[in-house]
Design a protein around this motif. Sequence first.
Motif: not given
Length: 393
Positions: A93-99, A201-206, A285-296
């Motif tokens: 799930v952390i790796g394959l499904t996210t890819a 995964l290293e380039a696009r997620l981690f 809730p409570g976040s002050q900044r836009a969330f980072p890449e990768p965008k989905l």
Amino acid sequence: MRRFAALTAAALALSCAHSRPAVSPGLQRSLGRFDPVLTYLRSQVDSAFPGAVLVIGMTNQAIVVYPVGHYGADDPRAVTPETIYDLASLTKVIGLTTAAMILVDSGKLDLDAPVQRYVPAFQGPGKERVTIRHLLTHSSGMPAWRPLYAETATREQALALVDTTPLLRQPGDTFVYSDLGAIVLTQAVEAVAGQRLNDFLEARLFGPLGMTSTRFLPPESWRDHIAPTENDTAFRHRLLHGEVHDENAGRLGGVSGHAGLFSTGPDLLRFAIWLLERRQGAPLPGSQRAFPEPKLSAEVVRAFLTRQNIPPGSSRALGWDTPSENSSAGTKMGPNAFGHTGFTGTSIWFDPDKNLFIILLTNRVNPTRANTKILQVRRRVADLVNDALTPPP
């Protein structure tokens, strides 16, 4: 990214291996509600596992990274928040499904396309009807497992054997949790991405998320920070320490979508916050900044995290699982909860309606996989966390 760094630093400051953290009285009272969870987890040291790291997160307001126990049955060093664990099937799930999510979102991978479009070597009677969705829901008809490590001598031979393994059922008819199906999906993802899964995964997620302690094939320099797993008596005939526990992943060179990732509690905290934010399409809730890449797109993420009912009655979403009877999610997760487990003693569960996540990393297979007490521990921890978050009557 600065907000993520601040959250992780705060979580580490709140970790409390042996005593209460030095925080403000108000936050101390808030964290104190988790005392029954932490007391229970401490009671399982040297019973269900040598050591563990528990991460509890909720709407960015209460984040606890809590290490207990020691590295291994024969390693008395105290576990820390930065202890690295073999994630086993959390890799799915952390790796394959996210890819797969990233590739679906970009229009490069079609969930309802035949697998043979991406993996021409996937051949045999009925396999022309197996789709990517079937692989993600474990309904392809593929067998659960076979001992590739004993039947083949190289990665290439192992993949060829997987691709030609006959179906046991008709596609879509039966749920069979299949490592072999995940290995086929790995090949599809790599074919579409044009690179090995670990590099993608290293380039696009981690990399974008700053998950610097998450990777396949951890280097020798990480070894002192990695919890050992099992004394392997079937394949490698040594204590596994910094080497993937799963035998078939070992035969595949340590990189596969079904197992092989190593990570820490703080890194998975980053992933969990990112995934919840991507699901709702906005910062928590409570976040002050836009969330980072990768965008989905939130639409794709929600689709992956929704029960598919393939076959009818199955609890599986796309890659992920949802709560069911005797689930590791316990009995008190909400209707939209999703999660997964790993054979080495790992688990991750989300209740998005509460913006809640519970991550448990252990090496329960050290020194042997015969210890199955983790099955009860996961459920109990999940229920205790939910009890802690339920206001008194």
